[in-house]
Design an enzyme around this catalytic site. Structure first.
Site, PDB file in Angstrom:
ATOM      1  N   HIS A 222     -12.160 -22.807   9.619  1.00  0.00           N
ATOM      2  CA  HIS A 222     -13.043 -21.673   9.929  1.00  0.00           C
ATOM      3  C   HIS A 222     -13.906 -21.219   8.763  1.00  0.00           C
ATOM      4  CE1 HIS A 222      -9.588 -19.617   8.073  1.00  0.00           C
ATOM      5  NE2 HIS A 222     -10.451 -18.668   7.746  1.00  0.00           N
TER       6      HIS A 222
HETATM    7  C1  UD1 Z   1     -12.651 -13.638   8.379  1.00  0.00           C
HETATM    8  C2  UD1 Z   1     -12.593 -13.519   6.853  1.00  0.00           C
HETATM    9  C3  UD1 Z   1     -11.965 -14.775   6.280  1.00  0.00           C
HETATM   10  C4  UD1 Z   1     -10.601 -15.033   6.900  1.00  0.00           C
HETATM   11  C5  UD1 Z   1     -10.716 -15.053   8.425  1.00  0.00           C
HETATM   12  C6  UD1 Z   1      -9.330 -15.147   9.026  1.00  0.00           C
HETATM   13  C7  UD1 Z   1     -14.422 -12.252   5.789  1.00  0.00           C
HETATM   14  C8  UD1 Z   1     -15.643 -12.355   4.987  1.00  0.00           C
HETATM   15  N1  UD1 Z   1     -13.931 -13.418   6.288  1.00  0.00           N
HETATM   16  O1  UD1 Z   1     -13.474 -14.739   8.701  1.00  0.00           O
HETATM   17  O2  UD1 Z   1     -11.789 -14.632   4.876  1.00  0.00           O
HETATM   18  O3  UD1 Z   1     -10.103 -16.258   6.434  1.00  0.00           O
HETATM   19  O4  UD1 Z   1     -11.335 -13.837   8.886  1.00  0.00           O
HETATM   20  O5  UD1 Z   1      -9.340 -15.667  10.313  1.00  0.00           O
HETATM   21  O6  UD1 Z   1     -13.898 -11.169   5.972  1.00  0.00           O
HETATM   22  N2  UD1 Z   1     -15.070 -13.570  16.419  1.00  0.00           N
HETATM   23  C9  UD1 Z   1     -14.657 -13.474  17.726  1.00  0.00           C
HETATM   24  N3  UD1 Z   1     -13.561 -12.701  18.007  1.00  0.00           N
HETATM   25  C10 UD1 Z   1     -12.877 -12.020  17.060  1.00  0.00           C
HETATM   26  C11 UD1 Z   1     -13.315 -12.099  15.729  1.00  0.00           C
HETATM   27  C12 UD1 Z   1     -14.414 -12.894  15.420  1.00  0.00           C
HETATM   28  O7  UD1 Z   1     -15.246 -14.076  18.617  1.00  0.00           O
HETATM   29  O8  UD1 Z   1     -11.871 -11.335  17.390  1.00  0.00           O
HETATM   30  C13 UD1 Z   1     -16.232 -14.436  16.100  1.00  0.00           C
HETATM   31  C14 UD1 Z   1     -17.552 -13.685  16.068  1.00  0.00           C
HETATM   32  O9  UD1 Z   1     -18.534 -14.537  16.556  1.00  0.00           O
HETATM   33  C15 UD1 Z   1     -17.760 -13.481  14.567  1.00  0.00           C
HETATM   34  C16 UD1 Z   1     -17.133 -14.720  13.971  1.00  0.00           C
HETATM   35  O10 UD1 Z   1     -16.022 -15.014  14.806  1.00  0.00           O
HETATM   36  O11 UD1 Z   1     -19.119 -13.356  14.224  1.00  0.00           O
HETATM   37  C17 UD1 Z   1     -16.655 -14.532  12.551  1.00  0.00           C
HETATM   38  O12 UD1 Z   1     -15.791 -13.394  12.435  1.00  0.00           O
HETATM   39  P1  UD1 Z   1     -15.665 -12.612  11.044  1.00  0.00           P
HETATM   40  O13 UD1 Z   1     -14.600 -11.590  11.118  1.00  0.00           O
HETATM   41  O14 UD1 Z   1     -17.012 -12.154  10.571  1.00  0.00           O
HETATM   42  O15 UD1 Z   1     -15.258 -13.738  10.017  1.00  0.00           O
HETATM   43  P2  UD1 Z   1     -14.136 -14.856  10.134  1.00  0.00           P
HETATM   44  O16 UD1 Z   1     -14.805 -16.175  10.160  1.00  0.00           O
HETATM   45  O17 UD1 Z   1     -13.172 -14.521  11.212  1.00  0.00           O
HETATM   46  N1  UDP Z   2      -2.461 -18.569  12.538  1.00  0.00           N
HETATM   47  C1  UDP Z   2      -2.036 -18.238  13.817  1.00  0.00           C
HETATM   48  N2  UDP Z   2      -2.628 -18.851  14.888  1.00  0.00           N
HETATM   49  C2  UDP Z   2      -3.610 -19.796  14.738  1.00  0.00           C
HETATM   50  C3  UDP Z   2      -4.037 -20.115  13.426  1.00  0.00           C
HETATM   51  C4  UDP Z   2      -3.450 -19.482  12.352  1.00  0.00           C
HETATM   52  O1  UDP Z   2      -1.133 -17.407  13.994  1.00  0.00           O
HETATM   53  O2  UDP Z   2      -4.092 -20.327  15.742  1.00  0.00           O
HETATM   54  C5  UDP Z   2      -1.848 -17.867  11.399  1.00  0.00           C
HETATM   55  C6  UDP Z   2      -1.276 -18.762  10.323  1.00  0.00           C
HETATM   56  O3  UDP Z   2       0.068 -19.096  10.575  1.00  0.00           O
HETATM   57  C7  UDP Z   2      -1.424 -17.906   9.073  1.00  0.00           C
HETATM   58  C8  UDP Z   2      -2.675 -17.107   9.338  1.00  0.00           C
HETATM   59  O4  UDP Z   2      -2.893 -17.157  10.734  1.00  0.00           O
HETATM   60  O5  UDP Z   2      -0.329 -17.007   8.967  1.00  0.00           O
HETATM   61  C9  UDP Z   2      -3.848 -17.670   8.581  1.00  0.00           C
HETATM   62  O6  UDP Z   2      -5.011 -17.055   9.019  1.00  0.00           O
HETATM   63  P1  UDP Z   2      -6.454 -17.703   8.841  1.00  0.00           P
HETATM   64  O7  UDP Z   2      -6.336 -19.161   8.606  1.00  0.00           O
HETATM   65  O8  UDP Z   2      -7.267 -17.236   9.988  1.00  0.00           O
HETATM   66  O9  UDP Z   2      -7.003 -16.943   7.558  1.00  0.00           O
HETATM   67  P2  UDP Z   2      -6.901 -17.205   5.986  1.00  0.00           P
HETATM   68  O10 UDP Z   2      -5.477 -17.275   5.617  1.00  0.00           O
HETATM   69  O11 UDP Z   2      -7.660 -18.464   5.700  1.00  0.00           O
HETATM   70  O12 UDP Z   2      -7.612 -16.040   5.392  1.00  0.00           O
END
Ligand code: UD1
Ligand code: UDP
Length: 383
Positions: A222
């Site tokens: 992601h």
């Molecule tokens: C965010 C964090 C990242 C973390 C990740 C965990 C920042 C800058 N990034 O990235 O460090 O690793 O969360 O998963 O804070 N969206 C949905 N449903 C949701 C949430 C998001 O559809 O519930 C979609 C939307 O299109 C959104 C995109 O995902 O624009 C990105 O979501 P966002 O929270 O901005 O960043 P992540 O990529 O989730």
């Molecule tokens: N995770 C989860 N379901 C998924 C993918 C990840 O529960 O489908 C959990 C995973 O075990 C870990 C956390 O989400 O505890 C990691 O989150 P993510 O990779 O979104 O964010 P990051 O750690 O890179 O910020």
């Protein structure tokens, strides 16, 4: 507008207690906050209040974690939602400010490196409220990552820094922090893992796809550095298509990635690739269950690098750097560049059983949140 419902009269000595406002907004935040909330709730001097910023809002990215991790509903919901970095961060700050003015917490606790972490830290500090950062000091040294900016700013202005690994201590010392506000307490994400490992194993998620232990590759991706760039996403996906020729793949797909795959015109090929199970993001137990039985986890996640190290499962992190070096130095993690030949080779090595074994990092023992609670209560009393 928010509703502040609980905690006012839950403990007898509530007036003398330290009002501790915990902020969480994303999937990994919930997994880190859960043991902290519990440890604070059980601590005689701490009164926890939980704020959900709304950064992640889909049921599969949020609700399921509250349920499985046995967390109460947040006391306060903000509605920051998605958007550009500036939009999202600004919305959170704007919504959090009146909450902080109203509740007047003694300290704000933030975790990790997401925009919710940054927004809460800046908002609290401008109101002269002390901030505690749990998972401080991690550095990828790559300032093109939004998380690296969040880490640097959060640590620079936080009052208490709770550290998960020794490399983080070195970074904080180099940036001018002194030991009197740094606490090496271990890893709260691993507290959740240790607490719910049994439930996760009982789920046996691989059966959903008719797979056996040790015969599939689990994938997550992601990071915008890769998935937001169609050319790089194509390289990554073509590596997976090649791996699927000799090993089943399970890919619980983050919503950001789902959108980018569609935009890059890769969806049809992905869905028609035999041996490739692309599914919605999974619950915590279901995902941990898949890690436990995987031949290899191929990922760009931060937290997954840590979980695979603790579970002793091979992990290939498709990045040029990691802010979690102990997972490479003593754990099962290997950094693999975005090169199909190298990615496919990693999968072949793991499937054939030739991958390094790891050891557990110091203090990743399931008791980190308890140490944070004790250290925070002590530090707040000494203020
Ligand atoms: C965010 C964090 C990242 C973390 C990740 C965990 C920042 C800058 N990034 O990235 O460090 O690793 O969360 O998963 O804070 N969206 C949905 N449903 C949701 C949430 C998001 O559809 O519930 C979609 C939307 O299109 C959104 C995109 O995902 O624009 C990105 O979501 P966002 O929270 O901005 O960043 P992540 O990529 O989730
Ligand atoms: N995770 C989860 N379901 C998924 C993918 C990840 O529960 O489908 C959990 C995973 O075990 C870990 C956390 O989400 O505890 C990691 O989150 P993510 O990779 O979104 O964010 P990051 O750690 O890179 O910020």
């Amino acid at each position: 507008m928010y509703v502040f419902r609980r905690h006012i009269a839950r403990k007898d000595n509530i007036i003398q207690m330290i009002r501790t406002l915990l902020v969480a907004g994303t999937r990994p935040n919930f997994i880190k906050i859960a043991p902290l909330y519990r440890a604070f709730d059980q601590h005689p001097d701490l009164n926890p209040i939980l704020v959900h910023t709304g950064q992640h809002y889909d049921a599969v990215m949020s609700d399921v974690f509250f349920r499985q991790l046995q967390m109460p509903e947040p006391d306060i919901f903000l509605s920051s939602g998605s958007g550009s970095h500036a939009e999202q961060t600004a919305r959170m700050m704007k919504e959090l400010e009146p909450v902080l003015l109203d509740i007047k917490p003694d300290v704000v606790v933030v975790v990790g490196d997401v925009n919710s972490t940054l927004a809460a830290t800046i908002t609290a500090k401008k109101l002269h409220i002390p901030v505690a950062h749990v998972e401080a000091g991690l550095r990828s040294m790559d300032r093109r990552m939004p998380e690296e900016i969040n880490r640097l700013v959060t640590d620079a202005i936080s009052d208490f820094l709770f550290v998960t690994e020794t490399a983080a201590l070195d970074h904080l010392h180099r940036e001018g922090h002194s030991d009197d506000h740094i606490f090496f307490c271990g890893n709260v994400m691993i507290d959740s893992l240790r607490r719910f490992e049994g439930e996760a194993r009982a789920v046996n998620q691989k059966k959903e796809y008719g797979l056996a232990a040790g015969e599939y590759v689990l994938v997550t991706a992601h990071r915008p550095e890769m998935v937001d760039q169609p050319e790089l996403l194509k390289i990554f996906m073509s590596s997976l298509f090649e791996i699927a020729e000799f090993s089943p793949i399970v890919f619980p797909m983050h919503p950001r990635t789902r959108l980018r795959i569609r935009d890059a015109g890769l969806e049809e090929q992905m869905l028609s690739t035999a041996n490739m199970y692309v599914v919605e993001p999974l619950g915590y137990f279901e995902f941990l269950s898949l890690i436990t039985d995987a031949a290899l986890v191929l990922t760009d996640s931060g937290g997954v690098q840590e979980e695979t190290t603790v579970l002793g499962v091979p992990c290939a992190t498709i990045r040029d750097n990691t802010e979690r070096p102990c997972t490479v130095e003593s754990g099962t993690n290997e950094l693999i560049p975005l090169d199909p030949e190298k990615i496919v080779d990693a999968a072949r090595r793991a499937v054939s059983g030739s991958w390094k074994k790891g050891t557990l990092p110091e203090l990743w023992d399931g008791k980190a949140a308890e140490r944070v609670a004790n250290a925070l209560a002590g530090a707040m009393k000494a203020l």
